[in-house]
Design a protein around this motif. Structure first.
Motif, PDB file in Angstrom:
ATOM      1  N   LYS A 212       0.831  -1.208   0.000  1.00  0.00           N
ATOM      2  CA  LYS A 212       0.000   0.000   0.000  1.00  0.00           C
ATOM      3  C   LYS A 212       0.865   1.258   0.000  1.00  0.00           C
ATOM      4  O   LYS A 212       0.590   2.223  -0.742  1.00  0.00           O
ATOM      5  N   LEU A 213       1.912   1.252   0.814  1.00  0.00           N
ATOM      6  CA  LEU A 213       2.817   2.406   0.842  1.00  0.00           C
ATOM      7  C   LEU A 213       3.581   2.533  -0.464  1.00  0.00           C
ATOM      8  O   LEU A 213       3.860   3.648  -0.929  1.00  0.00           O
ATOM      9  N   ALA A 214       3.950   1.398  -1.056  1.00  0.00           N
ATOM     10  CA  ALA A 214       4.665   1.441  -2.338  1.00  0.00           C
ATOM     11  C   ALA A 214       3.805   2.094  -3.412  1.00  0.00           C
ATOM     12  O   ALA A 214       4.278   2.971  -4.160  1.00  0.00           O
ATOM     13  N   ARG A 215       2.538   1.696  -3.498  1.00  0.00           N
ATOM     14  CA  ARG A 215       1.640   2.312  -4.485  1.00  0.00           C
ATOM     15  C   ARG A 215       1.517   3.805  -4.228  1.00  0.00           C
ATOM     16  O   ARG A 215       1.442   4.602  -5.168  1.00  0.00           O
ATOM     17  N   VAL A 219       5.639   3.298  -6.580  1.00  0.00           N
ATOM     18  CA  VAL A 219       6.599   2.202  -6.685  1.00  0.00           C
ATOM     19  C   VAL A 219       5.834   0.906  -6.916  1.00  0.00           C
ATOM     20  O   VAL A 219       4.786   0.674  -6.305  1.00  0.00           O
ATOM     21  N   ASN A 220       6.354   0.063  -7.796  1.00  0.00           N
ATOM     22  CA  ASN A 220       5.702  -1.207  -8.071  1.00  0.00           C
ATOM     23  C   ASN A 220       5.656  -2.044  -6.782  1.00  0.00           C
ATOM     24  O   ASN A 220       6.700  -2.380  -6.216  1.00  0.00           O
ATOM     25  N   PRO A 221       4.462  -2.405  -6.301  1.00  0.00           N
ATOM     26  CA  PRO A 221       4.355  -3.120  -5.024  1.00  0.00           C
ATOM     27  C   PRO A 221       4.962  -4.514  -5.054  1.00  0.00           C
ATOM     28  O   PRO A 221       5.464  -4.997  -4.033  1.00  0.00           O
ATOM     29  N   ARG A 261      -2.191   7.969   4.638  1.00  0.00           N
ATOM     30  CA  ARG A 261      -3.437   7.721   3.892  1.00  0.00           C
ATOM     31  C   ARG A 261      -4.555   8.656   4.330  1.00  0.00           C
ATOM     32  O   ARG A 261      -5.320   9.176   3.527  1.00  0.00           O
ATOM     33  N   TRP A 262      -4.661   8.858   5.635  1.00  0.00           N
ATOM     34  CA  TRP A 262      -5.703   9.732   6.172  1.00  0.00           C
ATOM     35  C   TRP A 262      -5.042  10.879   6.919  1.00  0.00           C
ATOM     36  O   TRP A 262      -4.774  10.779   8.117  1.00  0.00           O
ATOM     37  N   THR A 433       9.783   3.501  -0.784  1.00  0.00           N
ATOM     38  CA  THR A 433      10.049   4.839  -1.324  1.00  0.00           C
ATOM     39  C   THR A 433      10.878   4.789  -2.602  1.00  0.00           C
ATOM     40  O   THR A 433      11.034   5.806  -3.267  1.00  0.00           O
ATOM     41  N   GLY A 434      11.397   3.614  -2.937  1.00  0.00           N
ATOM     42  CA  GLY A 434      12.045   3.447  -4.232  1.00  0.00           C
ATOM     43  C   GLY A 434      13.542   3.226  -4.152  1.00  0.00           C
ATOM     44  O   GLY A 434      14.255   3.983  -3.494  1.00  0.00           O
ATOM     45  N   ILE A 435      13.993   2.165  -4.815  1.00  0.00           N
ATOM     46  CA  ILE A 435      15.424   1.903  -4.989  1.00  0.00           C
ATOM     47  C   ILE A 435      15.693   1.889  -6.483  1.00  0.00           C
ATOM     48  O   ILE A 435      15.194   1.024  -7.201  1.00  0.00           O
TER      49      ILE A 435
END
Length: 509
Positions: A212-215, A219-221, A261-262, A433-435
């Motif tokens: 969920k955080l990746a999306r 970032v591809n989950p 998210r909220w 957060t992405g590599i």
């Protein structure tokens, strides 16, 4: 498009090692995991009074030189084979296709399952949890009384390091330790499996909230799940070793997702409460609070608004921690226990090595080398915490979680003692957060490979009355792991391409 059609379409451009089915990789990774499980029965940590030691099949594996050497080799080969197949999986799936999710999920489940059965490997902290729970249950204050306060703490498997040291854990984990002791009774064997269940709860939380955080970060989950949940370092330290860090990180990831998210009062309060529970597992989770406050303050918040929400965040968390302290009767005694690991260092930690070199220099000049070393350690730790604090003030709103990731990295990297599982703290945050597929991936893969080789040779439970001593056992494990690691990097025709960007296929990483 079918799998076979996709292979035909890319066959002219892509090498054969990319075209092969991921099934073989999942199977061979599972075999590696099974090898670690079998090896753990011979060299995994068991308490001296463990009833498992009395089983004929365990005796046959633990009390003869040949069997112990075989278990060392099996464990080392299994761990490194799992590392290889983790890398291979990234070469065989296309992250843009739905099939990638199925294959990565299959790998995570099948690689994890055997490790749930294994005896504890590479760390015996789980027995210290058991001993601390016995202290708590006896009516003593664990923050004032070490595990030596209860009978047979060594026989129950605890490291002598904890004999007089207070646990660097918060009230929630003390309650968990107490609950485990109540259920396990006098059995350290039941206890370590129960603590593994607690760590698995943290793994499940990460598995739920990491995609969920990746999306949320674009970032591809599935790739994030491969980077984190299928990572052999993650499996070794958060499953096999049953470290409570898994629960702490799981709660931190959940808190961050809810707050991001909220971004309103409900999300802010929920995020603070979940973070506070994480702090009450291991207090290092305090680092998350300023960033939770920023998420709660909302996008484009003015500086006065940010400070108001920081104060509210700190105040609410403090009240919740106070309530926990009242409930267990120990108040904030856990604050004094945070220095338990102070003064410990390791050679691969930059600050640790720098402090050691400064000590040698000081001693050679007749200066107080030990004091200079301590100063270096404290300065490094202060810079790490200060850097994390600065990142709470500096940066764009959409980079809040990335800033948290870098801040946590500074705290870990500038500590004189970097346990391998400290590095695992960082993996979920970087995964979501992405590599980037450049030197970021290079460093990530090399770090994983290094710490897997280190874990294999770091802590083994070798019967002290064998002609094979512990140091020789560690040497055997280290040599096997090193040779396999060099094979992965320089000889294996498939995995060596992972470390050479110009040879990476279009679907890799």
């Amino acid at each position: 498009m079918s799998h076979s059609a996709r292979l035909r379409q890319r066959r002219p451009k892509e090498p054969r090692f990319v075209q092969r089915s991921p099934l073989r990789t999942v199977i061979f990774g599972t075999i590696g995991s099974l090898m670690m499980m079998v090896g753990s029965f011979g060299i995994g940590w068991l308490a001296p009074i463990s009833q498992l030691r009395l089983k004929d099949w365990v005796i046959s594996l633990r009390y003869t030189d040949g069997a112990v050497v075989l278990c060392i080799v099996i464990t080392a080969v299994g761990a490194m084979a799992l590392t290889r197949e983790w890398m291979r999986l990234s070469q065989k799936v296309n992250w843009a296709e739905k099939s990638a999710t199925r294959w990565v999920t299959a790998a995570i489940v099948s690689w994890t399952a055997p490790l749930l059965v294994a005896f504890p490997l590479f760390s015996r902290d789980v027995y210290s949890y058991f001993a601390q729970g016995r202290v708590y249950q006896s009516g003593l204050n664990p923050y004032e009384s070490g595990v030596s306060s209860v009978n047979n703490f060594l026989q129950n498997g605890a490291d002598q390091l904890w004999s007089q040291s207070p646990p660097p854990y918060g009230p929630v984990f003390l309650w968990i330790e107490d609950l485990v002791v109540r259920v396990a009774g006098d059995s350290p064997d039941v206890a370590f499996y129960l603590f593994r269940g607690v760590s698995l709860l943290g793994v499940v939380l990460i598995a739920i909230f990491l995609p969920k955080l990746a999306r949320m970060h674009g970032v591809n989950p599935t790739r994030a799940a491969w980077l984190c949940l299928a990572n052999p370092m993650f499996l070794v330290h958060f499953v096999v070793s049953a470290h409570n860090d898994a629960l702490m990180i799981g709660l931190m990831i959940a808190a961050i997702y809810v707050s991001a998210r909220w971004r309103n009062t409900a999300g802010g309060l929920a995020g603070i409460t979940i973070t506070t529970i994480a702090i009450a597992v291991k207090p290092i989770a305090l680092l998350v609070l300023p960033f939770i406050g920023l998420l709660w303050a909302g996008r484009g918040a003015s500086w006065p608004r940010r400070f108001v929400y920081w104060i509210l965040t700190a105040g609410i968390s403090l009240v919740e921690l106070w309530a926990m302290g009242v409930a267990n009767g120990f108040g904030f005694d856990w604050v004094g226990a945070l220095s338990t690991t102070g003064g410990v260092w390791i050679w691969y930690a930059p600050v640790g090595m720098l402090g050691f070199l400064v000590k040698l220099w000081g001693d050679s000049l007749g200066l107080p080398g030990g004091d200079l070393q301590s100063l270096v350690f404290k300065v490094g730790q202060m810079i790490g915490v200060l850097g994390a604090g600065i990142l709470a003030f500096v940066g764009r709103d959409e980079k809040i979680i990335r800033r948290l990731t870098i801040g946590l990295t500074l705290v870990v990297m500038l500590n004189p003692m970097i346990q391998a599982w400290y590095v695992v703290w960082l993996i979920p945050f970087f995964a979501v957060t992405g590599i980037r597929a450049d030197w970021h991936v290079d460093f990530f893969l090399l770090t994983t490979l290094f710490f897997m080789m280190w874990a294999v040779s770091d802590q083994l439970d070798v019967f002290p009355y064998l002609s094979l001593d512990l140091n020789m056992g560690r040497l055997v494990a280290g040599v096997v792991a090193l040779m396999y690691g060099l094979y992965i990097m320089f000889i294996d025709p498939s995995t060596r391409r992972v470390f050479r960007r110009e040879h990476r296929a279009s679907v890799i990483i």
